[in-house]
Design a protein around this motif. Structure first.
Motif, mmCIF file in Angstrom:
data_model
loop_
_atom_site.group_PDB
_atom_site.id
_atom_site.type_symbol
_atom_site.label_atom_id
_atom_site.label_comp_id
_atom_site.label_asym_id
_atom_site.label_seq_id
_atom_site.Cartn_x
_atom_site.Cartn_y
_atom_site.Cartn_z
ATOM 1 N N ARG B 4 23.608 -11.250 -2.497
ATOM 2 C CA ARG B 4 24.879 -11.356 -2.103
ATOM 3 C C ARG B 4 25.471 -9.791 -1.896
ATOM 4 N N GLN B 32 25.374 -6.814 -11.967
ATOM 5 C CA GLN B 32 26.898 -7.500 -12.486
ATOM 6 C C GLN B 32 27.693 -8.288 -11.343
ATOM 7 N N LEU B 33 27.649 -7.317 -10.539
ATOM 8 C CA LEU B 33 28.785 -7.682 -9.281
ATOM 9 C C LEU B 33 28.160 -8.864 -8.543
ATOM 10 N N ASP B 35 26.163 -11.225 -9.841
ATOM 11 C CA ASP B 35 26.692 -12.429 -10.723
ATOM 12 C C ASP B 35 27.932 -13.075 -10.436
ATOM 13 N N VAL B 36 28.882 -12.180 -10.386
ATOM 14 C CA VAL B 36 30.132 -12.615 -10.257
ATOM 15 C C VAL B 36 30.471 -13.164 -8.855
ATOM 16 N N LEU B 37 29.917 -12.425 -7.866
ATOM 17 C CA LEU B 37 29.954 -12.992 -6.336
ATOM 18 C C LEU B 37 29.243 -14.188 -6.210
ATOM 19 N N TYR B 39 29.324 -16.594 -8.524
ATOM 20 C CA TYR B 39 30.341 -17.637 -9.069
ATOM 21 C C TYR B 39 31.264 -17.816 -8.095
ATOM 22 N N ALA B 40 31.969 -16.736 -7.739
ATOM 23 C CA ALA B 40 33.116 -16.709 -6.649
ATOM 24 C C ALA B 40 32.671 -17.593 -5.441
ATOM 25 N N GLU B 42 31.706 -20.328 -5.426
ATOM 26 C CA GLU B 42 32.024 -21.792 -5.187
ATOM 27 C C GLU B 42 32.958 -22.090 -4.248
ATOM 28 N N VAL B 43 33.652 -21.109 -3.976
ATOM 29 C CA VAL B 43 34.826 -21.533 -2.845
ATOM 30 C C VAL B 43 34.308 -22.089 -1.612
ATOM 31 N N GLU B 44 32.839 -21.406 -1.401
ATOM 32 C CA GLU B 44 32.299 -21.745 -0.100
ATOM 33 C C GLU B 44 32.180 -23.652 0.163
ATOM 34 N N LEU B 46 34.276 -25.592 -0.575
ATOM 35 C CA LEU B 46 35.485 -26.234 -0.238
ATOM 36 C C LEU B 46 35.981 -26.211 1.300
#
Lengths: 491, 100
Positions: B4, B32-33, B35-37, B39-40, B42-44, B46
């Motif tokens: 990512r 770390q970034l 990992d956050v991306l 999680y983020a 998830e919006v895909e 929707l």
């Protein structure tokens, strides 16, 4: 652990029954004795005592100093105070003394309050444990091995530890409510725009809001009523007048429609926290409220949008720290080298992570996939809440998925730390008011907070519900035996 | 999903944000970034077709104050906070000759 409520102090000072000086001296003595909590970045003892004396003189002269007469108030260290360092717990603001007071500081002064100091926080309000402070962590008064929550951990610990009667803080994704829950006090985020942000150091401008922290709902409402209102110096400030909250605090919840958010009642929330939430819902029902479950999917998926929106705005807001106009400068032969050296030395790791995450989300080629999508998700959050508020007057949820965790437990894993905010960010994305009220204790006897959310400008019904919960708490079995707790799957 | 964001991406955004990262930091922040991306992302899942963007929770139009002069901050007080000043202005190291 806590002293007289703010309303009682102010009433006694106004009536000449006790001096503001004695109230402030008590606070300063408690701050000095509670130094190991790490709650304060600066204590303004001299100015506070001088101000208390002035208030006492005013009372002696027959003047009314105002509704917070003589009440000690601590300020999160991202609220500007003229001539007193405002650090945001960051090295990059080292030595900076703002040339003006925040509007909320003017309002506190006009109401007779006495500022006793500036409280520790996660650097630039980025964090959920107050471990990201450049000056060392704040500890939880209930257990010094635990965090107070964050980012407003200093304000929360100061109130919970009885070092001050009231505190102001800021809430961008839960930074008032989560530490309030973990420290066993009341913390409230007003409707976006309800309280002026003039003089609040910006983190994420479409989410930030200043709000009160206090030991009781009535004190939180009193402090809120002093700071709320339109301010021409904040263009995002709402012009609608603020109503009187006294009726709300005395009002009952008979017939009130309370929706328990089903997405925040299961996976990811610890069992001891859920038990307290159920107890709160039951107490409201027994007092005549119509309690039901409601699905608000956005209450959870909003978090992923928050991870992109808040850092994107932060990366823009924090571009101003360049070593030119204020704070730290690390010398280098060229201007850009100086900018880089200053920012590299001045910001801590979490701030760097958020700046880079936000810069990435806004950068060419990724904007639509990340930031653009997050803004659309924000619309869905607002729609989900609107649908829920067609059926319910207020929503009920946990404030934090867990009780206070141990220092160091989540510092190595930023994502686990971010998940601490899962229950609170949706209110910021929607701009709605929300409050955390202590509702007994969970594992290890640590405090648990229950969150009441309301639609925009619904502070009245939010405070009414919160005050009812506070009254109903003693009638419930308010402790949870640690041995009986089955841990959920919280981070 | 480590792709990512790459080490190269992180080095690039660090430069855009005027931050300098050591090798160890570059490695750690990239993980770390990512990992956050993840999680983020998830919006895909929707469906966001036709959904308008919300950039501000409480839409207000342009807010203008009356066009009446008001005193600003005291210049000396503001300049007193700067790391370096000269002749009533902020002083910075040379900009000429730097790479853009």
């Amino acid at each position: 652990m806590t002293a007289a409520p703010a309303a009682a102090i102010a009433a006694a000072v106004r009536a000449g029954e006790r001096s503001a000086s004695s109230a402030v001296q008590e606070s300063l003595a408690a701050i000095a004795a509670g130094g190991e909590l790490g709650a304060f970045n600066a204590v303004t003892a001299e100015a506070a005592l001088a101000r208390a004396e002035a208030i006492d003189s005013a009372v002696a002269a027959g003047e009314d100093p105002g509704p917070l007469a003589g009440v000690p108030v601590a300020l999160k260290d991202n609220i500007c105070t003229r001539g007193t360092p405002t650090t945001c717990s960051s090295r990059i603001l080292d030595g900076w003394e703002p040339p003006y007071d925040a509007t909320v500081v003017d309002l506190l002064n006009a109401a007779g309050a006495v500022v006793v100091g500036k409280t520790n926080m996660d650097e630039f309000a980025m964090g959920s444990s107050t471990e990201n402070s450049a000056f060392g962590p704040t500890r939880n008064p209930h257990d010094p091995a635990r965090v107070p929550g964050g980012s407003s951990g200093g304000s929360a610990a100061a109130v919970a530890g009885g070092l001050t009667t009231l505190a102001l803080a800021s809430d961008t994704g839960g930074s008032i409510r989560q530490p309030a829950a973990l420290c066993g006090i009341v913390g409230m985020k007003p409707t976006y725009g309800r309280v002026s942000r003039y003089g609040l150091v910006a983190f994420a401008s479409s989410l930030d809001q200043i709000g009160p922290m206090a030991c009781t709902v009535a004190d939180a409402a009193l402090l809120y009523s002093v700071i709320a209102g339109h301010d021409p110096r904040d263009s995002t400030s709402i012009p609608e007048p603020v109503g009187d909250l006294n009726g709300a605090l005395a009002g009952d919840v008979d017939g009130l429609r309370v929706g328990v958010v089903s997405e925040l009642c299961g996976e990811g929330i610890d069992a001891d926290v859920l038990a307290r939430l159920e107890s709160a819902a039951g107490a409201l029902a027994s007092a005549g409220a119509e309690v039901g479950e409601v699905s608000v999917p956005a209450a959870v998926f909003g978090l992923s949008a928050y991870f992109l929106i808040a850092p994107a705005e932060a990366s823009s807001n924090l571009a101003r720290y360049d070593g030119v106009r204020y704070g730290l400068r690390v010398a280098a032969p060229g201007a850009t080298d100086m900018n880089v050296a200053t920012r590299t030395a001045g910001f801590g790791d979490e701030v760097k992570r958020r700046i880079m995450l936000g810069t990435f989300a806004l950068s060419a080629g990724y904007y639509d996939a990340y930031y653009g999508k997050a803004l659309k998700v924000r619309t869905l959050v607002t729609r989900d809440f609107a649908a829920a508020y067609e059926r319910f007057d207020v929503l009920l949820a946990p404030t934090s998925p867990t009780v206070a965790f141990r220092l160091g437990e989540r510092t190595a894993n930023p994502l686990a730390m971010y998940l601490s905010d899962v229950c609170t960010v949706a209110s910021n994305l929607a701009g709605h008011p929300a409050i955390s009220v202590p509702f007994g204790s969970g594992a290890d006897g640590l405090p648990v907070g229950v969150q009441v959310m309301a639609p925009a400008l619904g502070e009245d019904v939010m405070f009414r519900t919160a005050a009812a919960l506070e009254r109903l708490l003693p009638a419930t079995a308010s402790t949870h035996s640690a041995g009986a707790v089955t841990k959920g799957t919280a981070p | 999903m480590a792709d990512r964001i790459s080490r190269h991406d992180v080095a690039h955004v660090a430069w855009l944000a005027r931050l300098e990262l050591g090798d160890e930091e570059l490695e750690r922040f990239t993980t770390q970034l990512a990992d956050v991306l993840d999680y983020a992302a998830e919006v895909e899942a929707l469906n966001l077709d036709g959904v308008p963007a919300t950039s501000h929770p409480y839409p207000v139009g342009n807010v203008l104050r009356d066009d009446v002069p008001e005193p600003g901050l005291d210049r000396a007080e503001v300049l007193a906070q700067a790391p370096e000043t000269e002749a009533g202005q902020f002083r910075v190291p040379p900009v000429r000759g730097e790479a853009p």
